[in-house]
Enzyme design. Structure first.
Site, PDB file in Angstrom:
ATOM      1  N   PRO A   1       0.922  -1.310  -0.172  1.00 44.01           N
ATOM      2  CA  PRO A   1       0.074  -0.026   0.024  1.00 44.01           C
ATOM      3  C   PRO A   1       0.781   1.198  -0.099  1.00 44.01           C
ATOM      4  CG  PRO A   1      -0.622  -1.494   1.485  1.00 44.01           C
ATOM      5  CD  PRO A   1       0.597  -2.204   0.850  1.00 44.01           C
ATOM      6  N   GLU A   2       0.497   2.383  -0.854  1.00 43.81           N
ATOM      7  CA  GLU A   2       1.210   3.521  -0.929  1.00 43.81           C
ATOM      8  C   GLU A   2       0.357   4.486  -0.238  1.00 43.81           C
ATOM      9  OE1 GLU A   2       2.533   4.157  -4.932  1.00 43.81           O
ATOM     10  OE2 GLU A   2       2.484   1.989  -5.214  1.00 43.81           O
TER      11      GLU A   2
ATOM     12  N   LYS B   1       3.891   6.062   4.602  1.00 47.83           N
ATOM     13  CA  LYS B   1       3.032   4.719   4.427  1.00 47.83           C
ATOM     14  C   LYS B   1       2.599   4.158   5.875  1.00 47.83           C
ATOM     15  CE  LYS B   1       5.739   3.731   0.460  1.00 47.83           C
ATOM     16  NZ  LYS B   1       6.752   2.597  -0.153  1.00 47.83           N
TER      17      LYS B   1
ATOM     18  N   ARG C   1      12.607  -3.447  -7.589  1.00 52.41           N
ATOM     19  CA  ARG C   1      11.165  -3.233  -7.935  1.00 52.41           C
ATOM     20  C   ARG C   1      10.888  -3.336  -9.350  1.00 52.41           C
ATOM     21  NH1 ARG C   1       8.301  -1.614  -3.430  1.00 52.41           N
ATOM     22  NH2 ARG C   1       6.639  -2.599  -4.418  1.00 52.41           N
TER      23      ARG C   1
END
Ligand SMILES: [Zn+2]
Length: 320
Positions: free
Chosen positions: A20-21, A68, A302
């Site tokens: 989640p950002e 975050k 990533r």
């Protein structure tokens, strides 16, 4: 034809779900905020990171979001009037930019004084892949595992409140801390986000896609936001910040602020966010999109999607 063979299992997962950002975590915080001022009457969950009994009988005094992370304050009691007002204020102010979730209202400043409120403690929640929060319901399995079993996700923490509702936290790291680790000038969704400071960080001789993921400078930015804003600004992920013109860096920062703000608005309205490059096979110009694992030499790599035509790599000029 797409072929996933040879791609590590983790990355196959990452293709369908990201950590989640900022906008998502801010939405989580707005789910917990209505419980400010309520007492915990029952605790459950699989977490071993905290002792569950420490939360029994505690009141939630505050809930804040920074980057975050969510910070929830627990204490032995609350001032009922102050908390009721505050709770309402948070719900009303849910639309961005929400100062209520980033800046403590003045009436709570005395509560944050450890001398006046010695038993106030903060729990920090950091969400991992599939991390989420549910209110008054449990998450259900979205797919079966390898053996075809449909197993519902295991709650890390469940808090039941005196008024009857409950909050469930999934896949998150939970830690006690003395106070929120707050630097709103680095929080992409904070009204205090400092673009000049961000510009200085982005001008470093490092690939921009790595700087953007650095939570010390761009708190709240995650992999999806990174991919999207690099595409919107026409910047190749591996371009060094120090080689990019300052106008390009400013445009990148402006896209970071506007894209995360729009995403949060979509979240608040329950609408899906439109992506331009993330998980796409072609960009809107019809060019084939490249997908590459990129990260710092010793850090997490990533998956990065970019269009090599629309996002040209800026390289150092040959020395004469
Ligand atoms: Zn393109």
């Amino acid at each position: 034809m797409r072929c996933n063979r040879g791609v590590p299992f983790f990355w196959r997962l990452a293709q369908v779900s990201e950590m989640p950002e900022g906008p998502t975590v801010r939405r989580f915080c707005s789910l917990v905020s209505p419980f400010v001022g309520q007492q915990v009457v029952k605790v459950g969950g699989s977490t071993k990171q905290i002792a569950l009994q420490d939360l029994m009988g505690q009141w939630i005094q505050d809930c804040q979001v920074h980057g975050k992370n969510i910070y929830v304050a627990f204490g032995g009691s609350v001032t009922p009037e102050a908390t009721a007002e505050k709770s309402e204020e948070k719900i009303l102010n849910d639309d961005p930019p929400s100062e209520a979730t980033t800046t403590p209202p003045p009436d709570l400043s005395s509560l944050q004084n450890e001398e006046e409120n010695p038993r106030r403690k903060w729990l920090r929640f950091h969400f991992g892949l599939y991390g989420s929060i549910r209110v008054n319901e449990f998450a259900r399995a979205k797919q079966g595992n390898k053996r075809g079993d449909w197993k519902d996700p295991t709650p890390r923490l469940i808090l039941h409140f005196s008024a009857g509702g409950f909050v469930v936290f999934y896949n998150c790291r939970i830690l006690w801390c003395s106070s929120p680790d707050v630097e709103p000038t680095c929080d992409i969704l904070s009204p205090e986000f400092d673009k000049e400071k961000a510009l200085r960080a982005l001008s470093a001789p490092r690939p921009v896609c790595i700087i953007l993921m650095d939570q010390r400078h761009f708190s709240g930015v995650g992999n999806i936001i990174k991919n999207e804003i690099l595409f919107l600004a026409g910047v190749h992920p591996l371009s060094l910040g120090s080689l990019l013109p300052v106008e390009t860096l400013r445009a990148l920062i402006d896209h970071a602020v506007s894209f995360t703000g729009e995403w949060l608005q979509s979240k608040t309205r329950g609408k899906p966010q439109h992506y331009h490059i993330y998980m796409k096979e072609y960009c809107h110009m019809g060019h084939e999109v490249v997908k590459e694992s990129i990260g710092p030499p010793l850090g997490l790599k990533r998956l990065t999607w970019y269009c090599p035509t629309c996002q040209e790599l800026v390289q150092r000029k040959e020395q004469e």
